[in-house]
Scaffold this motif. Structure first.
Motif, PDB file in Angstrom:
ATOM      1  N   MET A 164      29.080  24.463  43.557  1.00  0.00           N
ATOM      2  CA  MET A 164      30.228  25.151  42.963  1.00  0.00           C
ATOM      3  C   MET A 164      29.955  26.641  42.784  1.00  0.00           C
ATOM      4  O   MET A 164      30.797  27.484  43.125  1.00  0.00           O
ATOM      5  CB  MET A 164      30.563  24.509  41.612  1.00  0.00           C
ATOM      6  N   LEU A 165      28.802  26.965  42.270  1.00  0.00           N
ATOM      7  CA  LEU A 165      28.463  28.380  42.076  1.00  0.00           C
ATOM      8  C   LEU A 165      28.419  29.111  43.408  1.00  0.00           C
ATOM      9  O   LEU A 165      28.878  30.264  43.527  1.00  0.00           O
ATOM     10  CB  LEU A 165      27.119  28.489  41.356  1.00  0.00           C
ATOM     11  N   ALA A 166      27.868  28.449  44.437  1.00  0.00           N
ATOM     12  CA  ALA A 166      27.775  29.088  45.753  1.00  0.00           C
ATOM     13  C   ALA A 166      29.145  29.294  46.375  1.00  0.00           C
ATOM     14  O   ALA A 166      29.391  30.314  47.039  1.00  0.00           O
ATOM     15  CB  ALA A 166      26.906  28.222  46.677  1.00  0.00           C
ATOM     16  N   ASP A 167      30.069  28.352  46.152  1.00  0.00           N
ATOM     17  CA  ASP A 167      31.405  28.451  46.751  1.00  0.00           C
ATOM     18  C   ASP A 167      32.335  29.390  45.992  1.00  0.00           C
ATOM     19  O   ASP A 167      33.115  30.128  46.595  1.00  0.00           O
ATOM     20  CB  ASP A 167      32.065  27.070  46.798  1.00  0.00           C
ATOM     21  N   MET A 168      32.268  29.363  44.676  1.00  0.00           N
ATOM     22  CA  MET A 168      33.272  30.007  43.840  1.00  0.00           C
ATOM     23  C   MET A 168      32.943  31.457  43.461  1.00  0.00           C
ATOM     24  O   MET A 168      33.853  32.232  43.158  1.00  0.00           O
ATOM     25  CB  MET A 168      33.492  29.199  42.564  1.00  0.00           C
ATOM     26  N   HIS A 169      31.667  31.825  43.426  1.00  0.00           N
ATOM     27  CA  HIS A 169      31.260  33.166  42.986  1.00  0.00           C
ATOM     28  C   HIS A 169      31.980  33.560  41.685  1.00  0.00           C
ATOM     29  O   HIS A 169      32.679  34.578  41.616  1.00  0.00           O
ATOM     30  CB  HIS A 169      31.557  34.209  44.066  1.00  0.00           C
ATOM     31  N   PRO A 170      31.780  32.777  40.625  1.00  0.00           N
ATOM     32  CA  PRO A 170      32.566  33.015  39.405  1.00  0.00           C
ATOM     33  C   PRO A 170      32.101  34.239  38.625  1.00  0.00           C
ATOM     34  O   PRO A 170      30.941  34.656  38.704  1.00  0.00           O
ATOM     35  CB  PRO A 170      32.312  31.740  38.597  1.00  0.00           C
ATOM     36  N   ASP A 171      33.036  34.802  37.852  1.00  0.00           N
ATOM     37  CA  ASP A 171      32.684  35.857  36.900  1.00  0.00           C
ATOM     38  C   ASP A 171      32.088  35.264  35.635  1.00  0.00           C
ATOM     39  O   ASP A 171      31.134  35.814  35.066  1.00  0.00           O
ATOM     40  CB  ASP A 171      33.942  36.664  36.528  1.00  0.00           C
TER      41      ASP A 171
END
Length: 828
Positions: free
Chosen positions: A96-103
């Motif tokens: 998820m972190l790799a796909d979404m690049h969240p703030d």
């Protein structure tokens, strides 16, 4: 003729125009703001009980968009996809972190796994991380988190919501304003363990009195029940104190010693303030400030302020890194004091696993075996060349699109024809069947549709079966054979006739009783068989009819789910002495609630009709010939039912076309077992039941069910929670008063589930999709696509929550630093 608009109409139009203009005006600033300042992207790691608070808090803040959630378990991901359409779901938070690049990242998993998740979020480039309490439960883990965040300028916060709670904020303001003079001491309590609710208690106490520095801690813990919570050994109760700079002491009680959920009292030399999550008092008087503020409001403020702090729009955040770390250190100091039996001074020196050192007999989590990857390290494998261009190739639980985006409605197909007939009944003012003609017309039309001698309309499917039993007039304590997989409405009439229900097993592939299973239950007291055509699939009628004819046993067909189903070209309901139908809302046709009993024997027709009308022979005047029921259908129900009966051929054609399209598609998928084909028969598809071959797919039905739910398929893992005879009414014989009658009048032996292997196999080896008149070919295609995705691509994870080994002895403090590769058994 030209139309004119009067002044009142003009003013009304003007008002409506003004309202629309105001609404648009209110939306414009928000739209402009989103265009100029797009919302921050947030993800939530862990879909446990606290996750919805984070998701809704972000959404309500107006400045954050939650784009994805993760959890190692499939079930909460399926729930999240249903609850928040448009959100993505992942079993792996690293993926998820790799796909979404969240703030922003919220960490809502078990405390042992906080450090791993926070470090992963920091390395993925998050700008802010909000970690639920406690931030961690080892100081070495805290250091790892800080080392990952501080050099990157990442804002790390703790989930201490009471710093934003209106009652606590108002109470703290009053204390700082001197309303109770100089603070002398603080007292508090909270249910649960120190490691769980304790961080809220100590943090809120410190916050109320201005966040002084802790100096020392003393604590005693009692652990007699060997409790484990979120993978941690926990005590039954704890009591002790924390001394702050300036000499103020905070005395507390937790767990079994807590008198209520959560409360704090601050004593000053001029008064006292008491605060709880519901109210606060000053010198015993309830204060209005902060009262009655919905949790959603202050939670939205909590998350809005977090976003502003991360973006640099505000310099301070009430639950910042320092406050969250201090709360952890206070809890660890208390556990260290309980371990050593001595007061512990701050800063705490023990950097290791203080809790498991204290509870040396408690289970420990195994570290991962060498060479075996962490579950959370899972990254979606590269898509094949043919699939790389489509997100549809990914499972919904691994960040892909759901296969079934639109689900068919289960609403009844009603409209103008039903309304027209209802209108005529209302206009006639003849609403009772006694004065109208709709019920008699329905009975005649229903009998004609089935080719039966006659029909009796009643108030429900249950009543229809009671009418059938009343017609054959069994003796009290006679036995009536039926199925263990049915609605209680099949059994109630048996008991109402003071008879004994006896259960025959079912075919494990169809769920229907067979001649063989019925024969095994026949005794000299058997009076009738109530045969349920489960889910609209006709039972194998020829051998059953022949068996019962040999024994002179009456046959009642329960066709509640099987309107117009056919066996060898003949409609179900016409093989037995009587056939019973339900018109309840979920059935193929409906009038809300209602029933019809078709009668196939001349000698039963009059008695069936009289039984539904109190045994009243109206042609003889006020004369009641025998005990009957008042099951008269109303003219309103009949008016709707008549229109539904006319619709039925088209409704069933639609059901059959969509269900058969699904069966055709499922036959092409290896490892999927569609319903067995009917030879010379016609299904009416109330529920679509299918199975799998676990040896081919390498996954269980439970795995398949949860993965399909995540793909948007609305199904039931089991049709019933248990066999009908396992309901409480039968386990405790709650029938007539406390008598247990009729069971206590015979040598009744309660059935046991293990004596019904067909029932158990049918329940355990199938998944069940409630079908509908509104299901169409596109729905069948989407369901088949979902099943194919899961069958071909789902690999269940082994959630090793039980992989806990007893610790022989507690490790010494200097030897307890955990490896950065420590395994996680967290499920959020």
């Amino acid at each position: 003729m030209s139309a004119t608009i009067g002044p009142l109409a003009l003013r009304g139009l003007a008002r409506r125009g003004a309202v629309r203009a105001t609404s648009v005006a209110r939306r414009v600033p928000r739209l402009v703001q989103r265009a100029v300042h797009p919302p921050l992207k947030a993800v939530v790691i862990g879909c446990g009980a606290i996750a919805p608070t984070h998701i809704n808090g972000y959404r309500d803040s107006g400045v954050v968009e939650v784009v994805a959630v993760s959890d190692a378990r499939v079930s909460p991901l399926a729930d999240a996809l249903d609850r928040w359409p448009g959100i993505k779901a992942y079993r792996s938070y690293r993926q998820m972190l790799a796909d979404m690049h969240p703030d922003l990242v919220s960490v809502c998993i078990w405390p042992d796994d906080h450090a791993e998740a926070v470090v992963a979020a920091a390395e993925a480039g998050a700008r802010g991380i909000l970690c639920e309490k406690p931030l961690a439960l080892q100081l070495d883990d805290i250091e790892r988190m800080l080392a990952a965040c501080r050099p990157r300028g990442i804002k790390l916060a703790g989930g201490h919501q009471y710093r934003f709670h209106p009652c606590f904020v108002a109470a703290a303001r009053a204390i700082q304003a001197g309303e109770i003079g100089t603070v002398q001491r603080v007292r508090g309590h909270v249910v649960g363990a120190l490691a769980d609710n304790g961080p809220h208690l100590v943090d809120a106490a410190r916050m109320l009195i201005g966040d002084p520095v802790p100096v020392s801690a003393e604590c005693r813990c009692t652990r007699g029940r060997g409790g484990v919570y979120q993978g941690l050994p926990v005590e039954d109760s704890a009591a002790g104190k924390i001394t702050f700079s300036g000499g103020v002491e905070f005395w507390f009680r937790t767990g079994d010693l807590a008198p209520a959920f959560f409360g704090l009292t601050v004593d000053g030399d001029q008064g006292a303030i008491e605060v709880t999550p519901t109210h606060w008092t000053l010198n015993g008087e309830v204060q209005r400030e902060g009262q009655d503020v919905p949790e959603a409001h202050y939670r939205a403020r909590q998350f809005h302020q977090f976003a502003d702090w991360v973006c640099g729009h505000q310099l301070r955040y009430a639950s910042n890194t320092d406050q969250a770390v201090q709360a952890v250190e206070m809890i660890l100091a208390l556990y260290e004091s309980a371990r050593t039996g001595e007061p512990v001074a701050f800063p705490v020196e023990n950097r290791g696993d203080v809790i498991r050192q204290l509870y040396s007999d408690a289970p420990r989590r195994d570290a991962p075996r060498q060479g075996v990857p962490r579950r959370d390290a899972f990254i979606q494998p590269a898509l094949s060349v043919g699939e790389a261009s489509s997100q549809a190739a990914r499972l919904a639980v691994d960040g892909g699109e759901r296969a079934a985006i639109r689900w068919f409605s289960s609403d009844p197909c009603v409209g103008l024809p039903e309304l027209a007939r209802l209108t005529r009944v209302i206009a006639s003012k003849n609403i009772s069947r006694t004065y109208g003609y709709q019920v008699e017309a329905l009975e005649a039309e229903f009998a004609r549709a089935y080719g039966s001698l006659g029909a009796v309309a009643s108030t429900s499917g249950t009543a229809a079966i009671h009418v059938a039993l009343g017609a054959i007039n069994p003796e009290p304590l006679d036995e009536i054979i039926t199925t263990p997989i049915t609605d209680l409405g099949t059994i109630i009439p048996i008991l109402a006739c003071h008879c004994i229900p006896v259960y025959a097993d079912v075919d494990p592939t169809t769920g229907n009783m067979t001649a063989e299973t019925i024969a095994a239950r026949i005794t000299p007291r058997t009076r009738a068989v109530i045969l349920v055509h489960l889910f609209g699939r006709p039972a194998e009628m020829d051998p059953i009819v022949e068996l019962l004819r040999q024994h002179d046993i009456a046959l009642i067909e329960d066709c509640s789910q099987a309107h117009m189903a056919e066996y060898h070209g003949r409609k179900v309901g016409t093989f037995g002495d009587l056939g019973c139908f339900s018109l309840q809302q979920s059935k193929q046709i409906t009038c809300g609630d209602g029933g019809v009993t078709i009668v196939n024997r001349d000698d039963l027709l009059r008695r069936a009709a009289l039984f539904a009308d109190k045994g009243w022979s109206r042609d003889l005047g006020r004369e009641h010939l025998f005990l009957g029921m008042n099951y008269r259908m109303t003219e309103l129900q009949a008016a709707v039912a008549r229109s539904q009966l006319r619709r039925m051929p088209k409704l069933l054609a639609r059901r059959r076309a969509s269900a058969e399209a699904l069966s055709t598609a499922l036959k092409q998928i290896d490892g999927i077992v569609p319903p067995p084909d009917l030879v010379d028969g016609n299904h009416s598809w109330w529920v679509y039941a299918f199975g799998i071959d676990p040896t081919v797919l390498g996954l269980s039905l439970d795995d398949m069910a949860e993965a399909l739910r995540a793909e948007g398929v609305r199904l039931m893992r089991r049709y019933l929670p248990c066999a009908v005879f396992e309901y409480e009414v039968f386990r405790h014989l709650r029938t007539y008063g406390s008598s247990g009658y009729p069971f206590t009048a015979v040598d009744y032996v309660a059935p046991k589930r293990e004596d019904y292997p067909g029932f158990m196999a049918f329940q355990d080896e199938h998944l069940f999709i409630p079908w509908s008149n509104r299901a169409e070919a596109e729905h069948a295609k989407a369901i088949a696509h979902a099943i194919a995705k899961v069958a071909r691509g789902f690999q269940p994870w082994v959630l090793d929550l039980g992989a806990l080994r007893p610790a022989a002895v507690a490790a010494e403090p200097e030897a307890t630093a955990r490896s950065t590769d420590a395994g996680s058994a967290d499920v959020g």
